[in-house]
Design a protein around this motif. Structure first.
Motif, PDB file in Angstrom:
ATOM      1  N   PHE A 261       0.658  -1.237   0.049  1.00  0.00           N
ATOM      2  CA  PHE A 261       0.012  -0.093  -0.142  1.00  0.00           C
ATOM      3  C   PHE A 261       0.758   1.355  -0.054  1.00  0.00           C
ATOM      4  O   PHE A 261       0.501   2.255  -0.905  1.00  0.00           O
ATOM      5  N   LEU A 262       1.964   1.231   0.814  1.00  0.00           N
ATOM      6  CA  LEU A 262       2.810   2.380   1.185  1.00  0.00           C
ATOM      7  C   LEU A 262       3.525   2.501  -0.305  1.00  0.00           C
ATOM      8  O   LEU A 262       3.825   3.716  -1.012  1.00  0.00           O
ATOM      9  N   ALA A 263       4.039   1.667  -0.927  1.00  0.00           N
ATOM     10  CA  ALA A 263       4.831   1.806  -2.192  1.00  0.00           C
ATOM     11  C   ALA A 263       4.023   2.311  -3.344  1.00  0.00           C
ATOM     12  O   ALA A 263       4.430   3.018  -4.209  1.00  0.00           O
ATOM     13  N   TYR A 264       2.743   1.772  -3.462  1.00  0.00           N
ATOM     14  CA  TYR A 264       1.885   2.375  -4.387  1.00  0.00           C
ATOM     15  C   TYR A 264       1.279   3.880  -4.115  1.00  0.00           C
ATOM     16  O   TYR A 264       1.656   4.667  -4.995  1.00  0.00           O
ATOM     17  N   ALA A 265       1.264   4.123  -2.758  1.00  0.00           N
ATOM     18  CA  ALA A 265       1.030   5.647  -2.699  1.00  0.00           C
ATOM     19  C   ALA A 265       2.435   6.480  -2.927  1.00  0.00           C
ATOM     20  O   ALA A 265       2.319   7.700  -3.404  1.00  0.00           O
ATOM     21  N   GLU A 266       3.468   6.066  -2.630  1.00  0.00           N
ATOM     22  CA  GLU A 266       4.792   6.740  -2.723  1.00  0.00           C
ATOM     23  C   GLU A 266       4.996   6.992  -4.243  1.00  0.00           C
ATOM     24  O   GLU A 266       5.751   7.806  -4.653  1.00  0.00           O
TER      25      GLU A 266
END
Length: 526
Positions: A312-317
């Protein structure tokens, strides 16, 4: 009914009556669209079979590479635009409008509705790329995003972020726009369920003439080649899985046999229609997929509990950097992956959009777009976080085939991961069955959509016509595999990119027409 709504309905009635006389040989066809589409496809099949596969592959690859190089900015920025357009529309006053009218109720329960749109919209690709794609990015199988150093923590995060980027909200926004436009003009304005109908506010009566014919023909060709790509990938993976699990040595012949078998099952499904065929298979799909997801999550819980939040974090970043094509040094990677993916989503949009439109009456524009764009994306992030996370963990910790030799056969990546899990053979067999069912649901729902387009927008085309298009889809997939040989993936990509280019322009104009149509009904919701 407002005056413009009434006008649309009168125009439509005259148009549909003109189609009722075009029934021949058990078909109910709109002559120019059916004849030209079928003729072009059959000409392509015959021409590619008559020339050397190497020559056909070279021609297709040259066209694909030229389009991806010269029109990369068009694909990249238009896809960004489609997402922004969908989000603005969702939160605008137009979001209150209900598909089918103010008092319309949903035709299908939400779980069945979501299962059908997810099975039609994802299908084989989710199983094929769920493990293979993040592994490919991490190990530099075919380039890395932003040319990051492979096998590093940064590469691992980017691998997951880029994978979700290609399967997330951008692509589903494309589906959502096409589906909403088709559903609105069919159920609120009484127009035929066909791509041309969406353009009536801009082109008027010309939408029923040759301009409309060309739009529908483009939609048919894009749909057929988009489906053929997924069916070809499915045949490759199913064959590889069968060989791997059962120790057989089937090659291209077995892939053809898989295509023939699944096409036969798809024909049985489309004869039964949406309720008895597509809906049933979609629900079975979701049960199998959910069971597989739960089992893999359970056995790999220690890995997955870390992998999912990081996904989730990698997608947002990375969603904004990956969306920006300017100043990129990883052009080969961007062309080979992102540009191709956007072309693939666009080529699937007439098929998935029309199928979603057929099952989506009774929901507001806001509810519809939210569910179509964000619910599948959320599920995909979970799926990729589970399967991709386990695959990358095996690579990092040098476990099994992936850890020892990396990505050697992309169609076997999923089964290499299973080898290191409990009951690996059992879940391998389950996955093969799931691939085949996804194969069938893509083929039968695609056939129903193409039937509607080539029958002038009618929902219930005759059975012989459904059989014709299901068979044609299988033939295209088989021909593209034959052309590609060992590089079948590139051949499959070529047809998608070539047909998606003109349809991208169609989708941009569609957005303008959709706003005009929705505005005509806005006063009813004040």
């Amino acid at each position: 009914m407002d005056s413009e709504h009434k006008k649309y309905s009168i125009e439509t009635t005259d148009y549909q009556v003109g189609q009722d006389n075009l029934q021949k040989w058990g078909f109910d066809i709109h002559n120019p669209v059916f004849g030209i589409s079928a003729g072009l496809i059959l000409l392509f099949i015959c021409a590619t079979l008559l020339v050397e596969p190497a020559v056909a592959k070279e021609v297709l690859n040259t066209l694909r590479n030229t389009i991806m190089s010269d029109f990369d900015l068009l694909f990249m920025w238009s896809t960004n635009f489609f997402l922004l357009f969908a989000v603005v529309l969702m939160f605008s006053p137009l979001g209150k409008i209900r598909i089918g009218g103010k008092t319309e109720k949903p035709e299908y329960a939400t779980p069945s509705w979501l299962a059908m749109l997810f099975a039609a919209g994802m299908g084989i690709g989710l199983l094929f790329w769920g493990v293979a794609e993040p592994t490919a990015y991490f190990t530099d199988w075919w380039g890395t995003p932003f040319n990051v150093e492979p096998y590093t923590p940064e590469a691992k995060a980017l691998a997951m972020g880029a994978t979700i980027f290609h399967w997330g909200i951008h692509g589903w926004a494309i589906y959502g726009i096409v589906a909403l436009a088709l559903a609105f003009f069919a159920y609120n304005k009484g127009l035929p369920l066909s791509i041309r109908s969406v353009f009536y506010p801009i082109f008027g009566d010309r939408a029923w003439g040759w301009l409309g014919h060309m739009i529908d023909i483009l939609a048919v060709l894009a749909t057929l080649f988009g489906l053929a790509t997924s069916l070809g990938l499915g045949a490759q993976q199913a064959t590889s899985g069968i060989n791997y699990v059962f120790g057989t040595e089937g090659g291209i012949g077995m892939q053809f046999a898989v295509i023939a078998f699944v096409t036969f099952i798809a024909i049985l499904s489309i004869i039964r229609g949406i309720e008895g065929g597509v809906k049933l298979l979609s629900n079975i799909n979701m049960i199998f997929a959910f069971a597989l997801l739960v089992f893999v999550t359970y056995v790999g819980f220690d890995i997955i509990v870390v992998s999912i939040p990081k996904t989730f974090l990698a997608y947002a970043e990375n969603i904004l950097p990956l969306s920006n094509p300017h100043g990129r040094e990883d052009l080969d990677w961007m062309h080979g992956w992102t540009v191709f993916y956007w072309a693939w989503w666009i080529s699937w949009s007439p098929f998935v959009g029309m199928f979603i439109a057929r099952i989506s009456k009774g929901r507001t524009v806001r509810q519809f777009l939210f569910c179509v764009i964000f619910v599948p994306t959320f599920m995909i992030m979970i799926w990729m976080g589970v399967f991709g996370g386990i695959a990358l963990d095996q690579v990092v910790n040098k476990v099994g085939e992936l850890g020892t030799n990396g990505l050697t056969d992309i169609s076997l990546t999923l089964f290499h991961v299973y080898d290191q899990l409990p009951f690996g053979s059992v879940i391998s067999v389950l996955s093969i069955v799931l691939i085949l069912i996804f194969f069938v649901t893509s083929s039968d729902s695609g056939s129903l959509v193409i039937d509607s387009i080539t029958a002038g927008g009618k929902i219930d085309a005759p059975i012989p016509q459904r059989i014709f298009w299901a068979t044609t889809e299988g033939l295209i997939a088989a021909v593209m595999l034959w052309i590609g040989g060992k590089e079948a993936l590139q051949a499959l990509q070529s047809g998608v990119v070539i047909t998606a280019l003109p349809f991208t322009i169609v989708l941009i104009i569609m957005c303008v027409s959709l706003v005009k149509g929705l505005n005509s009904e806005r006063q009813l919701y004040k």
